[in-house]
Write a protein that holds these residues in place. Structure first.
Motif, PDB file in Angstrom:
ATOM      1  N   LEU A  27      25.488  53.616  -8.104  1.00 26.99           N
ATOM      2  CA  LEU A  27      25.011  53.581  -9.256  1.00 26.99           C
ATOM      3  C   LEU A  27      24.125  52.286  -9.197  1.00 26.99           C
ATOM      4  O   LEU A  27      24.586  51.114  -8.992  1.00 26.99           O
ATOM      5  N   ILE A  28      22.919  52.274  -9.920  1.00 24.32           N
ATOM      6  CA  ILE A  28      22.107  51.175 -10.311  1.00 24.32           C
ATOM      7  C   ILE A  28      21.650  51.215 -11.529  1.00 24.32           C
ATOM      8  O   ILE A  28      21.165  52.246 -12.055  1.00 24.32           O
ATOM      9  N   ALA A  29      21.973  50.343 -12.281  1.00 21.73           N
ATOM     10  CA  ALA A  29      21.487  49.989 -13.771  1.00 21.73           C
ATOM     11  C   ALA A  29      20.175  49.021 -13.891  1.00 21.73           C
ATOM     12  O   ALA A  29      19.200  49.375 -13.437  1.00 21.73           O
ATOM     13  N   GLY A  30      20.624  47.822 -13.976  1.00 16.77           N
ATOM     14  CA  GLY A  30      19.534  46.754 -13.795  1.00 16.77           C
ATOM     15  C   GLY A  30      19.341  46.318 -12.251  1.00 16.77           C
ATOM     16  O   GLY A  30      18.107  45.885 -12.155  1.00 16.77           O
ATOM     17  N   GLY A  31      20.279  46.474 -11.691  1.00 15.01           N
ATOM     18  CA  GLY A  31      20.177  46.056 -10.116  1.00 15.01           C
ATOM     19  C   GLY A  31      20.269  44.483 -10.047  1.00 15.01           C
ATOM     20  O   GLY A  31      20.083  44.226  -8.692  1.00 15.01           O
ATOM     21  N   THR A  32      20.686  43.704 -10.798  1.00 22.97           N
ATOM     22  CA  THR A  32      20.434  42.296 -10.567  1.00 22.97           C
ATOM     23  C   THR A  32      21.585  41.729  -9.731  1.00 22.97           C
ATOM     24  O   THR A  32      21.460  40.809  -9.070  1.00 22.97           O
ATOM     25  N   ASP A  33      22.690  42.485  -9.645  1.00 20.05           N
ATOM     26  CA  ASP A  33      23.464  42.144  -8.521  1.00 20.05           C
ATOM     27  C   ASP A  33      23.544  43.196  -7.326  1.00 20.05           C
ATOM     28  O   ASP A  33      23.432  42.726  -6.132  1.00 20.05           O
ATOM     29  N   LEU A  34      23.224  44.320  -7.468  1.00 18.10           N
ATOM     30  CA  LEU A  34      23.347  45.569  -6.440  1.00 18.10           C
ATOM     31  C   LEU A  34      22.057  45.077  -5.438  1.00 18.10           C
ATOM     32  O   LEU A  34      22.356  44.960  -4.300  1.00 18.10           O
ATOM     33  N   VAL A  35      21.016  44.870  -5.926  1.00 17.91           N
ATOM     34  CA  VAL A  35      19.900  44.487  -4.985  1.00 17.91           C
ATOM     35  C   VAL A  35      20.025  43.442  -4.174  1.00 17.91           C
ATOM     36  O   VAL A  35      19.978  43.474  -2.737  1.00 17.91           O
ATOM     37  N   LEU A  36      20.545  42.412  -4.399  1.00 18.82           N
ATOM     38  CA  LEU A  36      20.997  41.217  -3.620  1.00 18.82           C
ATOM     39  C   LEU A  36      21.821  41.551  -2.697  1.00 18.82           C
ATOM     40  O   LEU A  36      22.090  41.328  -1.432  1.00 18.82           O
ATOM     41  N   GLU A  37      23.156  42.293  -3.094  1.00 16.10           N
ATOM     42  CA  GLU A  37      24.077  42.555  -2.326  1.00 16.10           C
ATOM     43  C   GLU A  37      23.852  43.576  -1.138  1.00 16.10           C
ATOM     44  O   GLU A  37      24.045  43.380   0.009  1.00 16.10           O
TER      45      GLU A  37
END
Length: 468
Positions: A27-37
């Motif tokens: 899941l992605i919501a804001g993505g401020t963590d996931l995009v970088l990961e």
């Protein structure tokens, strides 16, 4: 890298997709963590991204007939700051959200997403713990309610199953005799990960503490409640000596580590200090809530506008339809890019700069559906059917924007690399406030870094553009 990017229209649909794709979906919501990961090589087993950010009404804060406050899964940190309900009932949560990242980060990062990330240094978790919040978890099989205190089982580990998502955050609205506060220690005033954070909640009746909750972040493997200190406070007067002792007891419950930000000994000492200060702050009732916080939304009604068409699924050969600076584009060969690279490489709008590529410097600030965001943290598919404004698009009739003109007149530029981001933040600020204070200006540009000017001329230029 993922192979599918799906923008859903409902939480139930997201839950069904999670079940269908099992362990290969994220899941992605804001993505401020996931995009970088993902950019750093993480999540290599993930082939499908499910985007929740455009689900209608998922970004609402409400209060029901039982006085229970509900925070939707797409409520951003700035969405909390703008909420009259949080301003009235969620003092510690408001203060925690105010300390997260920068305005651009707060416009994308969601409270639910940060809970799901389960970082022990997360700011809003301690606030929600002392508010005794519960989390509604939804899957294709149904819903269940879990206390936030029981949600975390280790660093970045939770009780949430692979097919579950956080669909609601809820807590009982505090009464007039119930007070809360949040304090944080970081290495700088903005964009700082907590060295220590502390949230407290006190219920005072007939001059005595009837109920107490203390939650600590960044000093253990998870955010946790300091239960010994809480028990000590019950039945005592809210006095300085009592608060000092509670702080010491809270420090004894901490198990901090030493890392690049601070030593374990420093963290433990700061727990005692911050808990004492937070207790003082909670009972003093002198904390001020800014009912018109700086969020860099301008006139936009929401940080995430609902998607107009049905669920959209993108793959490597997909075409994105995006309005950029008032012109409609059909863009291909950008599926694996972020919005920053799409703008610079596919549309050749190079005014938007890449400084850090990690959401730290603000050089890539653009407006997405009227809200200031960091283009380096936005997956390109997320911009489908959105309106994007870059620094090339803020002028009118070939005249410079008043902020741009003021930067020239005040000499607020040296190397100039960071300037587009500052201009975008400042222009959006002036949409929100015609005559911002110096503190407003500093808040607006807290997510923009400059290595040359020392900021003084930048602040002066923004004041000049505001007519001060």
């Amino acid at each position: 890298m993922y192979e599918k990017y799906i923008i859903v229209k409902s939480i139930d649909e997201a839950a069904e997709l999670l079940s269908r794709y099992s362990k290969s979906a994220k899941l992605i919501a804001g993505g401020t963590d996931l995009v970088l990961e993902i950019e750093r090589g993480g999540h290599k087993d993930i082939t499908t991204i499910i985007d929740l950010s455009r689900v209608p009404d998922s970004d609402k804060v409400s209060i029901d007939e039982n006085n229970i406050i509900h925070i939707g899964p797409m409520v951003t940190h700035n969405g909390c700051l703008r909420s009259e309900i949080i301003q009235k009932y969620g003092q510690c949560l408001y203060e925690a959200c105010e300390q997260v990242g920068s305005p651009q980060i707060r416009n994308r990062g969601t409270v639910a997403g940060n809970i799901a990330t389960a970082s022990p240094a997360n700011d809003t978790i301690s606030a929600l713990m002392v508010l005794d919040a519960s989390l509604e978890l939804t899957s294709s099989k149904g819903k269940r309610l879990v206390s936030i205190t029981d949600f975390f089982v280790g660093p970045r580990k939770t009780v949430m199953q692979p097919d579950e998502l956080i669909s609601d955050i809820q807590f009982l609205a505090p009464k007039k005799n119930q007070h809360s506060s949040f304090l944080k220690d970081g290495l700088r005033n903005a964009q700082a990960i907590s060295i220590v954070n502390a949230s407290v909640f006190l219920e005072i009746e007939e001059g005595l503490i009837k109920n107490a909750r203390i939650a600590l972040g960044a000093v253990g493997p998870t955010v946790f409640r300091a239960t010994v200190a809480e028990s000590y406070l019950v039945g005592k007067k809210p006095e300085e000596d009592v608060f000092y002792q509670a702080g010491d007891l809270a420090a004894e419950s901490a198990t901090p580590i030493s890392d690049i930000r601070a030593s374990d000994n420093y963290r433990r000492k700061m727990v005692a200090i911050h808990v004492k200060r937070a207790l003082d702050k909670a009972v003093s009732n002198d904390s001020e809530i800014n009912t018109h916080p700086i969020v860099l939304w301008g006139k936009a009604p929401s940080a995430n506008l609902p998607i107009n068409d049905d669920t959209v699924e993108f793959e490597n050969n997909s075409i994105f339809e995006i309005n950029i600076n008032g012109k409609n584009y059909q863009i291909k060969d950008a599926f694996e890019k972020n919005l920053l690279d799409l703008l610079r490489e596919n549309v050749l709008l190079t005014g938007t700069k890449e400084g850090c590529g990690e959401g730290e410097c603000g050089a890539c600030t653009v407006y997405m559906d009227g809200v200031a965001v960091l283009a380096c943290l936005i997956p390109a598919p997320r911009a489908h059917n959105c309106s994007i404004i870059t620094v090339e698009g803020i002028s009118e009739n070939d005249n410079l924007h008043k902020v741009q003109q003021a930067f020239i007149e005040e000499g607020a530029v040296q190397c100039g690399y960071c300037t587009p981001g500052f201009v975008m933040s400042a222009a959006k600020l002036l949409e929100e406030k015609n005559s911002p204070s110096e503190m407003d200006i500093e808040t607006a540009i807290s997510g923009n870094l400059c290595r040359c000017t020392g900021y003084y001329k930048i602040v002066k230029a923004i004041e000049k553009a505001a007519g001060r």
